[in-house]
Scaffold this active site. Sequence first.
Site, PDB file in Angstrom:
ATOM      1  N   CYS A 178      54.828  20.868  56.835  1.00  0.00           N
ATOM      2  CA  CYS A 178      54.943  20.015  58.022  1.00  0.00           C
ATOM      3  C   CYS A 178      56.359  19.502  58.238  1.00  0.00           C
ATOM      4  O   CYS A 178      56.653  18.943  59.273  1.00  0.00           O
ATOM      5  CB  CYS A 178      54.009  18.826  57.902  1.00  0.00           C
ATOM      6  SG  CYS A 178      54.431  17.813  56.476  1.00  0.00           S
ATOM      7  N   ASP A 227      57.769  17.049  56.574  1.00  0.00           N
ATOM      8  CA  ASP A 227      57.920  15.645  56.189  1.00  0.00           C
ATOM      9  C   ASP A 227      58.747  15.503  54.902  1.00  0.00           C
ATOM     10  O   ASP A 227      58.781  16.409  54.081  1.00  0.00           O
ATOM     11  CB  ASP A 227      56.548  14.987  56.007  1.00  0.00           C
ATOM     12  CG  ASP A 227      55.850  14.788  57.349  1.00  0.00           C
ATOM     13  OD1 ASP A 227      56.508  14.965  58.386  1.00  0.00           O
ATOM     14  OD2 ASP A 227      54.659  14.451  57.347  1.00  0.00           O
ATOM     15  N   CYS A 259      53.763  11.454  57.569  1.00  0.00           N
ATOM     16  CA  CYS A 259      52.489  11.027  58.145  1.00  0.00           C
ATOM     17  C   CYS A 259      51.861   9.878  57.347  1.00  0.00           C
ATOM     18  O   CYS A 259      52.328   9.521  56.266  1.00  0.00           O
ATOM     19  CB  CYS A 259      51.534  12.206  58.175  1.00  0.00           C
ATOM     20  SG  CYS A 259      50.937  12.626  56.539  1.00  0.00           S
ATOM     21  N   CYS A 282      49.377  16.549  51.867  1.00  0.00           N
ATOM     22  CA  CYS A 282      50.359  15.471  51.987  1.00  0.00           C
ATOM     23  C   CYS A 282      50.581  14.776  50.638  1.00  0.00           C
ATOM     24  O   CYS A 282      51.669  14.264  50.376  1.00  0.00           O
ATOM     25  CB  CYS A 282      49.893  14.440  52.999  1.00  0.00           C
ATOM     26  SG  CYS A 282      49.356  15.156  54.559  1.00  0.00           S
TER      27      CYS A 282
HETATM   28 FE1  FES Z   1      53.331  16.049  56.512  1.00  0.00          FE
HETATM   29 FE2  FES Z   1      51.211  14.738  55.863  1.00  0.00          FE
HETATM   30  S1  FES Z   1      51.471  15.958  57.627  1.00  0.00           S
HETATM   31  S2  FES Z   1      52.992  15.028  54.677  1.00  0.00           S
END
Ligand code: FES
Length: 146
Positions: free
Chosen positions: A33, A35, A59, A103
């Site tokens: 994602c 992140d 997130c 995540c």
């Molecule tokens: Fe990226 Fe949760 S969607 S860490």
Amino acid sequence: MYNEKVMDHFMNPRNVGEIEDAEAVGQVGNPSCGDIMKMYLKIDKNEVITDVKFKTFGCGSAIATSSMATEMIKGKTVKEALQLTNKAVVEALDGLPPAKVHCSVLAERAVKAAIYNYAKERNLVYEELVGFDPNDDHEHDEYEEG
Ligand code: FES
């Protein structure tokens, strides 16, 4: 979708911030994602983690799992912190929706990345870190999906 414990750690995350004179700092990204999570550890001469802070650009599940992970490793030794798995973090939060379990991997890897850098600077070897690469952005199979 999220249980109360997850919501609590998301809305009131513990240990958010930076530690300027941290002995260990690590940053990892989640390949699926994009992140990012950064982890700071204060480690005393007995290898006890006396303080932990984190910053997450990510997130709600990433924030909740980082918050829980910091609580779980505070006061532990470096060796004990290396035993922390994303599965244990998810269990401590009473579960995450299956689509969000990935995540939680960020929290485990951020702790490992910080200790990896700490060990590298001091020429220490932890067998738990053999094969770990903080810059490895590929999907892994070794993490349990729930
Ligand atoms: Fe990226 Fe949760 S969607 S860490």
